[in-house]
Design a protein around this motif. Structure first.
Motif, PDB file in Angstrom:
ATOM      1  N   ALA A   1      -6.952  -7.224 -15.707  1.00 39.80           N
ATOM      2  CA  ALA A   1      -7.208  -6.696 -14.360  1.00 39.80           C
ATOM      3  C   ALA A   1      -7.082  -5.176 -14.404  1.00 39.80           C
ATOM      4  CB  ALA A   1      -6.229  -7.291 -13.357  1.00 39.80           C
ATOM      5  N   PHE A   2      -8.016  -4.492 -13.729  1.00 36.86           N
ATOM      6  CA  PHE A   2      -8.035  -3.034 -13.687  1.00 36.86           C
ATOM      7  C   PHE A   2      -8.257  -2.577 -12.244  1.00 36.86           C
ATOM      8  CE2 PHE A   2      -9.545  -4.442 -17.800  1.00 36.86           C
ATOM      9  CZ  PHE A   2      -8.801  -3.676 -18.685  1.00 36.86           C
ATOM     10  N   TRP A   3      -7.558  -1.532 -11.872  1.00 34.91           N
ATOM     11  CA  TRP A   3      -7.687  -1.003 -10.510  1.00 34.91           C
ATOM     12  C   TRP A   3      -9.079  -0.395 -10.317  1.00 34.91           C
ATOM     13  CZ3 TRP A   3      -3.915  -2.304  -7.300  1.00 34.91           C
ATOM     14  CH2 TRP A   3      -2.642  -2.537  -7.813  1.00 34.91           C
TER      15      TRP A   3
ATOM     16  N   LEU B   1      -8.774  -4.837  -7.294  1.00 38.09           N
ATOM     17  CA  LEU B   1      -8.775  -5.084  -8.734  1.00 38.09           C
ATOM     18  C   LEU B   1     -10.137  -5.605  -9.197  1.00 38.09           C
ATOM     19  CD1 LEU B   1      -5.350  -6.927  -9.276  1.00 38.09           C
ATOM     20  CD2 LEU B   1      -5.881  -4.536  -9.824  1.00 38.09           C
ATOM     21  N   ASP B   2     -10.496  -5.242 -10.435  1.00 39.66           N
ATOM     22  CA  ASP B   2     -11.605  -5.885 -11.139  1.00 39.66           C
ATOM     23  C   ASP B   2     -10.985  -6.745 -12.222  1.00 39.66           C
ATOM     24  OD1 ASP B   2     -13.666  -4.723  -9.680  1.00 39.66           O
ATOM     25  OD2 ASP B   2     -13.650  -2.915 -10.921  1.00 39.66           O
ATOM     26  N   VAL B   3     -11.245  -8.036 -12.138  1.00 45.67           N
ATOM     27  CA  VAL B   3     -10.632  -8.986 -13.068  1.00 45.67           C
ATOM     28  C   VAL B   3     -11.719  -9.527 -13.998  1.00 45.67           C
ATOM     29  CG1 VAL B   3      -9.342 -11.132 -13.293  1.00 45.67           C
ATOM     30  CG2 VAL B   3      -8.893  -9.600 -11.359  1.00 45.67           C
ATOM     31  N   ILE B   4     -11.413  -9.576 -15.280  1.00 53.08           N
ATOM     32  CA  ILE B   4     -12.344 -10.125 -16.263  1.00 53.08           C
ATOM     33  C   ILE B   4     -11.609 -11.098 -17.166  1.00 53.08           C
ATOM     34  CG2 ILE B   4     -11.991  -8.116 -17.787  1.00 53.08           C
ATOM     35  CD1 ILE B   4     -14.847  -8.620 -18.837  1.00 53.08           C
ATOM     36  N   ASP B   5     -12.242 -12.227 -17.373  1.00 50.30           N
ATOM     37  CA  ASP B   5     -11.688 -13.268 -18.235  1.00 50.30           C
ATOM     38  C   ASP B   5     -12.565 -13.348 -19.483  1.00 50.30           C
ATOM     39  OD1 ASP B   5     -10.373 -15.357 -19.347  1.00 50.30           O
ATOM     40  OD2 ASP B   5     -10.873 -16.830 -17.790  1.00 50.30           O
TER      41      ASP B   5
ATOM     42  N   GLN C   1       0.846  -1.190   0.000  1.00 51.74           N
ATOM     43  CA  GLN C   1       0.000   0.000   0.000  1.00 51.74           C
ATOM     44  C   GLN C   1       0.889   1.250   0.000  1.00 51.74           C
ATOM     45  OE1 GLN C   1      -3.304   0.004  -0.117  1.00 51.74           O
ATOM     46  NE2 GLN C   1      -3.571  -2.228   0.018  1.00 51.74           N
ATOM     47  N   PRO C   2       0.301   2.461  -0.174  1.00 52.60           N
ATOM     48  CA  PRO C   2       1.117   3.693  -0.137  1.00 52.60           C
ATOM     49  C   PRO C   2       1.899   3.813   1.181  1.00 52.60           C
ATOM     50  CG  PRO C   2      -1.060   4.167  -1.011  1.00 52.60           C
ATOM     51  CD  PRO C   2      -1.112   2.762  -0.519  1.00 52.60           C
ATOM     52  N   GLY C   3       3.120   4.293   1.099  1.00 51.09           N
ATOM     53  CA  GLY C   3       3.990   4.434   2.270  1.00 51.09           C
ATOM     54  C   GLY C   3       5.449   4.309   1.876  1.00 51.09           C
ATOM     55  N   THR C   4       6.319   4.266   2.917  1.00 49.98           N
ATOM     56  CA  THR C   4       7.761   4.156   2.693  1.00 49.98           C
ATOM     57  C   THR C   4       8.244   2.820   3.232  1.00 49.98           C
ATOM     58  OG1 THR C   4       8.027   6.558   2.836  1.00 49.98           O
ATOM     59  CG2 THR C   4      10.002   5.206   3.128  1.00 49.98           C
ATOM     60  N   TYR C   5       9.025   2.127   2.425  1.00 47.52           N
ATOM     61  CA  TYR C   5       9.510   0.789   2.787  1.00 47.52           C
ATOM     62  C   TYR C   5      11.029   0.762   2.616  1.00 47.52           C
ATOM     63  CZ  TYR C   5       4.561  -0.375   2.192  1.00 47.52           C
ATOM     64  OH  TYR C   5       3.196  -0.406   2.293  1.00 47.52           O
ATOM     65  N   ARG C   6      11.687  -0.001   3.556  1.00 49.54           N
ATOM     66  CA  ARG C   6      13.137  -0.157   3.505  1.00 49.54           C
ATOM     67  C   ARG C   6      13.476  -1.633   3.373  1.00 49.54           C
ATOM     68  NH1 ARG C   6      12.221   4.176   6.828  1.00 49.54           N
ATOM     69  NH2 ARG C   6      13.531   6.022   6.505  1.00 49.54           N
ATOM     70  N   PHE C   7      14.405  -1.898   2.476  1.00 46.52           N
ATOM     71  CA  PHE C   7      14.779  -3.286   2.225  1.00 46.52           C
ATOM     72  C   PHE C   7      16.283  -3.422   2.310  1.00 46.52           C
ATOM     73  CE2 PHE C   7      10.930  -2.344  -0.124  1.00 46.52           C
ATOM     74  CZ  PHE C   7      10.076  -3.355   0.303  1.00 46.52           C
ATOM     75  N   SER C   8      16.706  -4.512   2.908  1.00 46.42           N
ATOM     76  CA  SER C   8      18.140  -4.780   3.004  1.00 46.42           C
ATOM     77  C   SER C   8      18.660  -5.205   1.637  1.00 46.42           C
ATOM     78  CB  SER C   8      18.402  -5.898   4.021  1.00 46.42           C
ATOM     79  OG  SER C   8      19.749  -6.339   3.933  1.00 46.42           O
TER      80      SER C   8
ATOM     81  N   PHE D   1      -0.658 -13.311  -9.552  1.00 45.32           N
ATOM     82  CA  PHE D   1      -1.038 -12.362  -8.503  1.00 45.32           C
ATOM     83  C   PHE D   1      -2.474 -12.533  -8.013  1.00 45.32           C
ATOM     84  CE2 PHE D   1       1.876 -10.505 -11.580  1.00 45.32           C
ATOM     85  CZ  PHE D   1       2.975 -10.233 -10.783  1.00 45.32           C
ATOM     86  N   LEU D   2      -3.243 -13.365  -8.695  1.00 47.22           N
ATOM     87  CA  LEU D   2      -4.662 -13.445  -8.367  1.00 47.22           C
ATOM     88  C   LEU D   2      -4.962 -14.301  -7.146  1.00 47.22           C
ATOM     89  CD1 LEU D   2      -6.263 -13.680 -11.934  1.00 47.22           C
ATOM     90  CD2 LEU D   2      -5.803 -11.672 -10.513  1.00 47.22           C
ATOM     91  N   LYS D   3      -3.952 -14.903  -6.549  1.00 43.83           N
ATOM     92  CA  LYS D   3      -4.167 -15.671  -5.324  1.00 43.83           C
ATOM     93  C   LYS D   3      -4.051 -14.811  -4.067  1.00 43.83           C
ATOM     94  CE  LYS D   3      -2.545 -20.005  -7.386  1.00 43.83           C
ATOM     95  NZ  LYS D   3      -1.567 -21.123  -7.306  1.00 43.83           N
ATOM     96  N   ASP D   4      -3.659 -13.557  -4.261  1.00 43.21           N
ATOM     97  CA  ASP D   4      -3.528 -12.624  -3.135  1.00 43.21           C
ATOM     98  C   ASP D   4      -4.878 -11.932  -2.920  1.00 43.21           C
ATOM     99  OD1 ASP D   4      -3.014 -10.450  -1.441  1.00 43.21           O
ATOM    100  OD2 ASP D   4      -0.947 -10.281  -2.135  1.00 43.21           O
ATOM    101  N   ASP D   5      -5.596 -12.307  -1.853  1.00 36.71           N
ATOM    102  CA  ASP D   5      -6.945 -11.772  -1.612  1.00 36.71           C
ATOM    103  C   ASP D   5      -6.929 -10.270  -1.386  1.00 36.71           C
ATOM    104  OD1 ASP D   5      -7.965 -14.298  -1.872  1.00 36.71           O
ATOM    105  OD2 ASP D   5      -7.918 -14.732   0.287  1.00 36.71           O
ATOM    106  N   GLN D   6      -5.894  -9.767  -0.730  1.00 36.52           N
ATOM    107  CA  GLN D   6      -5.823  -8.312  -0.493  1.00 36.52           C
ATOM    108  C   GLN D   6      -5.685  -7.554  -1.815  1.00 36.52           C
ATOM    109  OE1 GLN D   6      -2.510  -7.088   1.940  1.00 36.52           O
ATOM    110  NE2 GLN D   6      -3.251  -4.977   2.137  1.00 36.52           N
ATOM    111  N   LEU D   7      -4.863  -8.058  -2.687  1.00 34.96           N
ATOM    112  CA  LEU D   7      -4.695  -7.425  -4.001  1.00 34.96           C
ATOM    113  C   LEU D   7      -5.979  -7.513  -4.814  1.00 34.96           C
ATOM    114  CD1 LEU D   7      -2.996  -6.120  -6.231  1.00 34.96           C
ATOM    115  CD2 LEU D   7      -2.168  -8.401  -6.829  1.00 34.96           C
TER     116      LEU D   7
END
Length: 370
Positions: A98-100, A69-73, A26-33, A59-65
């Protein structure tokens, strides 16, 4: 030293660890080693969800994502019309998309290409934007159309514009002119009962009333021509030349009546028919001209004799009247004398006496002279 990644409010992040999908950011700042092997793909939520080189299914197995998204097949044989906040944006062909849905509302209209005609719920205003996906068929005001799918008859079309999807189904629209039409038969050779060959110029007018029946007839105009030809042969072949020339007006009546009996088979209505010309061979024409000339001469002689008889009878009546009435006879003499004087330039008198006395002497009755 940590690697910092900032995601704006109109962005979302997809974290990969050692090339594999890790999580949705999500929006924010992230730090990675640097040693973690993490990489973040930052996506613009105003654009379709897509990551180069990665399949959407990953990516479609991630429920939060999936919540964002609106996904159409779209399967084979279908299209999908994409709308964003009620505005048409484009056509989706077979595949998964997929569309946001974070800031805008997505709507999709599915199109089954096995049903080629545009459904009524599709706004005609977007047809110009579908130029690569549709074909347009027009039926003019004076026409009737017949619709075929894969060469199979579907239905009759009224005048108007029709839009069909370009699909595996072959769409054909055949049109027929519904206005009054004319069939001309020129120089048709026919022999009369007395074996006189002649040529006819004939015309008939008709209009199509049943397009479906008309289209089922192969070489429609050619068969109409043959029908007219056979009817003319049937009628003319039973008449002698003199009868044919005398009954020219009846040919059109007979032909039109015969055509009315056949019109239902052809899906038409015959409106009128008429004989334009009868063309005779040269020798027959010369014979007829000779006969006509002889008839006219006989008629002229008869009229001359009639007038001569009437004139003689009139003279006889006049003579009887003058014989019975001397005054009338005297007036007739004066009338002829007047006509003679009109032709004379000068008058010479011999002997004594005046002009009046000489004229009286000329006109004196014979009895008095005696």
């Amino acid at each position: 030293m940590f690697h910092k990644v900032t995601i704006q409010t109109d962005q979302r992040g997809i974290q990969f660890t050692k090339g594999s999908y890790k999580r949705y950011l999500q929006p924010g700042t992230y730090r990675f080693s640097p040693l973690s092997g993490s990489k973040v793909e930052i996506l613009d939520v105003t654009k379709p969800f897509a990551i180069a080189g990665k399949d959407l299914l990953l990516f479609l197995k991630d429920d939060q994502l999936l919540q964002d998204l609106d996904v159409i097949d779209v399967p084979d044989g279908e299209l999908a019309l994409r709308y964003e906040d009620g505005k048409f944006l484009g056509v989706l062909t077979s595949g998964k998309y997929a569309f946001w849905n974070l800031y805008k509302q997505n709507r999709f209209v599915r199109v089954d290409l096995r049903k080629p005609e545009l459904s009524p719920d599709i706004d005609p205003a977007i047809v110009p934007k579908l130029s690569g996906y549709v074909q347009i068929m027009d039926v003019a005001e004076h026409e009737a159309g017949v619709l075929y799918y894969n060469h199979v008859l579907q239905r009759e079309l009224e005048p108007g514009r029709y839009v069909f999807w370009k699909s595996p189904v072959s769409v054909t629209v055949k049109t027929l002119d519904m206005r009054k039409q004319q069939l001309d038969m020129t120089g048709q050779e026919i022999m009369t009962e007395d074996k006189v060959p002649l040529r006819l110029n004939f015309v008939c007018q008709y209009k199509i009333v049943d397009p479906l029946k008309t289209l089922r007839i192969r070489s429609f105009e050619e068969q109409m021509y043959i029908l007219l030809q056979l009817i003319l042969r049937e009628y003319v072949g039973t008449l002698k030349l003199d009868d044919l020339l005398r009954m020219k007006q009846e040919i059109a009546v007979f032909v039109l009546s015969s055509l009315h009996g056949k019109q239902a088979d052809y899906g038409v209505e015959f409106l009128s028919s008429g004989l334009k010309d009868i063309i005779l061979p040269g020798d027959i024409k010369d014979i007829l001209n000779t006969v006509l000339l002889a008839e006219k001469r006989a008629q002229a002689n008869l009229i001359t004799r009639r007038e001569e008889t009437a004139s003689t009878r009139s003279l006889l009546n006049t003579a009887k009247l003058m014989d019975e009435n001397q005054t009338l006879f005297r007036l007739k003499e004066l009338e002829f004398l007047e006509k003679i004087c009109e032709k004379i330039g000068t008058i010479s008198l011999t002997g004594g006496g005046s002009l009046l006395e000489h004229l009286n002497a000329l006109l004196k009755p014979q009895a008095e002279k005696a």
